[in-house]
Scaffold this active site. Structure first.
Site, PDB file in Angstrom:
ATOM      1  N   ARG A  78       0.847  -1.210   0.000  1.00 53.92           N
ATOM      2  CA  ARG A  78       0.000   0.000   0.000  1.00 53.92           C
ATOM      3  C   ARG A  78       0.875   1.250   0.000  1.00 53.92           C
ATOM      4  O   ARG A  78       1.447   1.639   1.012  1.00 53.92           O
ATOM      5  CB  ARG A  78      -0.907  -0.013   1.236  1.00 53.92           C
ATOM      6  CG  ARG A  78      -1.861   1.153   1.306  1.00 53.92           C
ATOM      7  CD  ARG A  78      -2.918   1.133   0.227  1.00 53.92           C
ATOM      8  NE  ARG A  78      -3.795  -0.029   0.379  1.00 53.92           N
ATOM      9  CZ  ARG A  78      -4.557  -0.504  -0.630  1.00 53.92           C
ATOM     10  NH1 ARG A  78      -4.540   0.058  -1.833  1.00 53.92           N
ATOM     11  NH2 ARG A  78      -5.316  -1.559  -0.425  1.00 53.92           N
TER      12      ARG A  78
ATOM     13  N   ARG B 223       2.182  -6.176 -10.326  1.00 60.54           N
ATOM     14  CA  ARG B 223       2.604  -5.573  -9.058  1.00 60.54           C
ATOM     15  C   ARG B 223       2.929  -6.612  -7.985  1.00 60.54           C
ATOM     16  O   ARG B 223       3.440  -6.258  -6.929  1.00 60.54           O
ATOM     17  CB  ARG B 223       1.549  -4.585  -8.555  1.00 60.54           C
ATOM     18  CG  ARG B 223       0.181  -5.182  -8.296  1.00 60.54           C
ATOM     19  CD  ARG B 223      -0.795  -4.119  -7.817  1.00 60.54           C
ATOM     20  NE  ARG B 223      -2.134  -4.657  -7.613  1.00 60.54           N
ATOM     21  CZ  ARG B 223      -3.067  -4.063  -6.895  1.00 60.54           C
ATOM     22  NH1 ARG B 223      -2.832  -2.907  -6.320  1.00 60.54           N
ATOM     23  NH2 ARG B 223      -4.265  -4.603  -6.765  1.00 60.54           N
TER      24      ARG B 223
ATOM     25  N   HIS C  37       0.306   3.575 -10.580  1.00 62.17           N
ATOM     26  CA  HIS C  37      -0.721   3.890  -9.571  1.00 62.17           C
ATOM     27  C   HIS C  37      -0.073   4.662  -8.417  1.00 62.17           C
ATOM     28  O   HIS C  37      -0.022   4.189  -7.273  1.00 62.17           O
ATOM     29  CB  HIS C  37      -1.286   2.547  -9.101  1.00 62.17           C
ATOM     30  CG  HIS C  37      -2.484   2.596  -8.211  1.00 62.17           C
ATOM     31  ND1 HIS C  37      -2.551   3.346  -7.068  1.00 62.17           N
ATOM     32  CD2 HIS C  37      -3.665   1.940  -8.299  1.00 62.17           C
ATOM     33  CE1 HIS C  37      -3.727   3.151  -6.487  1.00 62.17           C
ATOM     34  NE2 HIS C  37      -4.422   2.298  -7.222  1.00 62.17           N
TER      35      HIS C  37
ATOM     36  N   ASP D 272     -12.970   8.465  -6.648  1.00 64.97           N
ATOM     37  CA  ASP D 272     -12.428   7.360  -7.458  1.00 64.97           C
ATOM     38  C   ASP D 272     -12.867   7.621  -8.905  1.00 64.97           C
ATOM     39  O   ASP D 272     -13.976   7.261  -9.293  1.00 64.97           O
ATOM     40  CB  ASP D 272     -12.968   6.020  -6.927  1.00 64.97           C
ATOM     41  CG  ASP D 272     -12.251   4.827  -7.554  1.00 64.97           C
ATOM     42  OD1 ASP D 272     -11.398   5.044  -8.437  1.00 64.97           O
ATOM     43  OD2 ASP D 272     -12.549   3.682  -7.148  1.00 64.97           O
TER      44      ASP D 272
ATOM     45  N   GLU E 116      -2.888   8.814 -10.957  1.00 66.29           N
ATOM     46  CA  GLU E 116      -2.327   7.676 -11.678  1.00 66.29           C
ATOM     47  C   GLU E 116      -2.300   7.970 -13.181  1.00 66.29           C
ATOM     48  O   GLU E 116      -3.320   8.349 -13.754  1.00 66.29           O
ATOM     49  CB  GLU E 116      -3.177   6.433 -11.403  1.00 66.29           C
ATOM     50  CG  GLU E 116      -3.411   6.202  -9.918  1.00 66.29           C
ATOM     51  CD  GLU E 116      -4.492   5.170  -9.631  1.00 66.29           C
ATOM     52  OE1 GLU E 116      -4.642   4.225 -10.435  1.00 66.29           O
ATOM     53  OE2 GLU E 116      -5.191   5.311  -8.620  1.00 66.29           O
TER      54      GLU E 116
HETATM   55  C1  BG6 Z   1      -7.662   2.754  -7.887  1.00 68.70           C
HETATM   56  C2  BG6 Z   1      -9.036   2.290  -8.311  1.00 68.70           C
HETATM   57  O1  BG6 Z   1      -6.869   2.909  -9.028  1.00 68.70           O
HETATM   58  O2  BG6 Z   1      -7.068   1.753  -7.064  1.00 68.70           O
HETATM   59  C3  BG6 Z   1      -9.880   2.043  -7.055  1.00 68.70           C
HETATM   60  O3  BG6 Z   1      -9.649   3.262  -9.148  1.00 68.70           O
HETATM   61  C4  BG6 Z   1      -9.179   1.036  -6.148  1.00 68.70           C
HETATM   62  O4  BG6 Z   1     -11.172   1.581  -7.431  1.00 68.70           O
HETATM   63  C5  BG6 Z   1      -7.775   1.547  -5.851  1.00 68.70           C
HETATM   64  O5  BG6 Z   1      -9.913   0.890  -4.946  1.00 68.70           O
HETATM   65  C6  BG6 Z   1      -6.929   0.623  -4.956  1.00 68.70           C
HETATM   66  O6  BG6 Z   1      -6.875  -0.645  -5.473  1.00 68.70           O
HETATM   67  P1  BG6 Z   1      -6.112  -1.787  -4.703  1.00 68.70           P
HETATM   68  O7  BG6 Z   1      -6.382  -3.036  -5.478  1.00 68.70           O
HETATM   69  O8  BG6 Z   1      -4.655  -1.432  -4.674  1.00 68.70           O
HETATM   70  O9  BG6 Z   1      -6.688  -1.816  -3.300  1.00 68.70           O
END
Ligand code: BG6
Length: 302
Positions: free
Chosen positions: A73, A99, A169, A214, A273
């Protein structure tokens, strides 16, 4: 490759060395005349980038979990070869597999301006081929300096075209979500994933975040800037080969459910992103390469 061999082949004094990081993940640790940074080999996941004398530019959750096969994260997760849920198979991982799989180091270099260059290649396995049966080669280049440059390259080495979704991202570190405005997406149309609407909406002004956001902005190729009044600085995001921009902050309830943000963790971050998503997916012809390129830099605020 064992760490000792990685260091023997690719470590460069005063630039980069390889270590075992949190959760036993192998990490490239970069420290040069301009900045410091850490990149996990799993996911070729850049976790930190901090120009000297500055607060971190990239946000990494204090509660991030580091484990084989799990996405981290924060940092710059690579969403590839699809963005969001898979188009036809809900059992496949959201945002693709790049990833969470291993990448190998393909090269490192000390740059003439004092920056550090690193190249990683995605390691194909039976599991990746089962999810993406298209012959291709995927590499990512990072140049760590005063600016952070990233070039994600997808080469079609097969005989048929394929269509790709992707995103860098990136989680940006900000003073507080109430203190920032994102500019550069004015007049773009977006899919409001948090609002549940199926029709596109139009962005009229700068973006301020006061609840869950989002959004996938389509046909957006201009620079974005994050104006942070708390840190009195601007983060500039310049890109090419990217036609979508995703803006995301999960806000309190969703962040709590995710379990790796920590209390109020969402207030110190925003994701902007650089992507190719929804109608902006990219078709790569046999023999062709597609580049998704970003450059992140800091500017003082007037
Ligand atoms: C964003 C998406 O790019 O990533 C969201 O638009 C999503 O919908 C977020 O919740 C996080 O995704 P993840 O899979 O890393 O928890």
């Amino acid at each position: 490759m064992p760490l000792a061999d990685l260091n023997q082949r690719y470590a460069i004094a005063n630039h980069v060395q390889f270590k075992v990081g949190e959760g036993g993940l192998s990490v490239a640790e970069i420290s040069n005349a301009h900045a410091s940074s850490r990149i996990a080999l799993q996911g070729a996941h850049l976790m930190t980038w901090q120009p000297h004398g500055q607060e971190p530019v990239i946000w990494l959750s204090k509660f991030a979990k580091f484990a084989p096969g799990k996405s981290i994260r924060g940092g710059v997760p690579i969403c590839w070869p699809w963005f969001g849920p898979h188009a036809t198979d809900g059992k496949l991982p959201g945002h693709g597999f790049a990833r969470t799989v291993m990448w190998e180091v393909l090269g490192t270099k000390a740059m003439p301006d004092g920056g550090t260059f690193l190249r990683f290649g995605l390691v194909e396995t039976d599991a990746t081929r089962a999810q993406w049966p298209h012959p291709c080669s995927v590499q990512i280049d990072f140049t760590i300096g005063k600016t952070l440059n990233i070039d994600l390259v997808t080469r079609n080495i097969g005989t048929h075209p394929f269509t790709l979704g992707e995103a860098l991202h990136t989680y940006f570190h900000i003073s507080d979500v109430g203190q920032m405005t994102i500019r550069g997406l004015e007049n773009c149309e977006y899919m409001d994933k948090a609002g549940g609407a199926s029709e596109l909406k139009k962005q009229l002004d700068g973006i301020k975040i006061e609840s869950e956001v989002d959004r996938v902005y389509l046909n957006s190729t201009s620079d974005c800037i994050i104006k942070d009044r708390g840190l009195q600085r601007i983060i500039r995001i310049a890109k090419h080969g990217s036609h979508s921009t995703v803006v995301w902050n999960p806000w309190t309830e969703k962040a709590d459910k995710m379990g790796d943000f920590g209390p109020e963790g969402h207030r110190g971050m925003v994701c902007v992103e650089s992507a190719n998503a929804l109608d902006n997916t990219v078709t790569v012809e046999p023999g062709a390469s597609h580049h998704l390129v970003v450059a992140y830099s800091l500017e003082a605020m007037d």
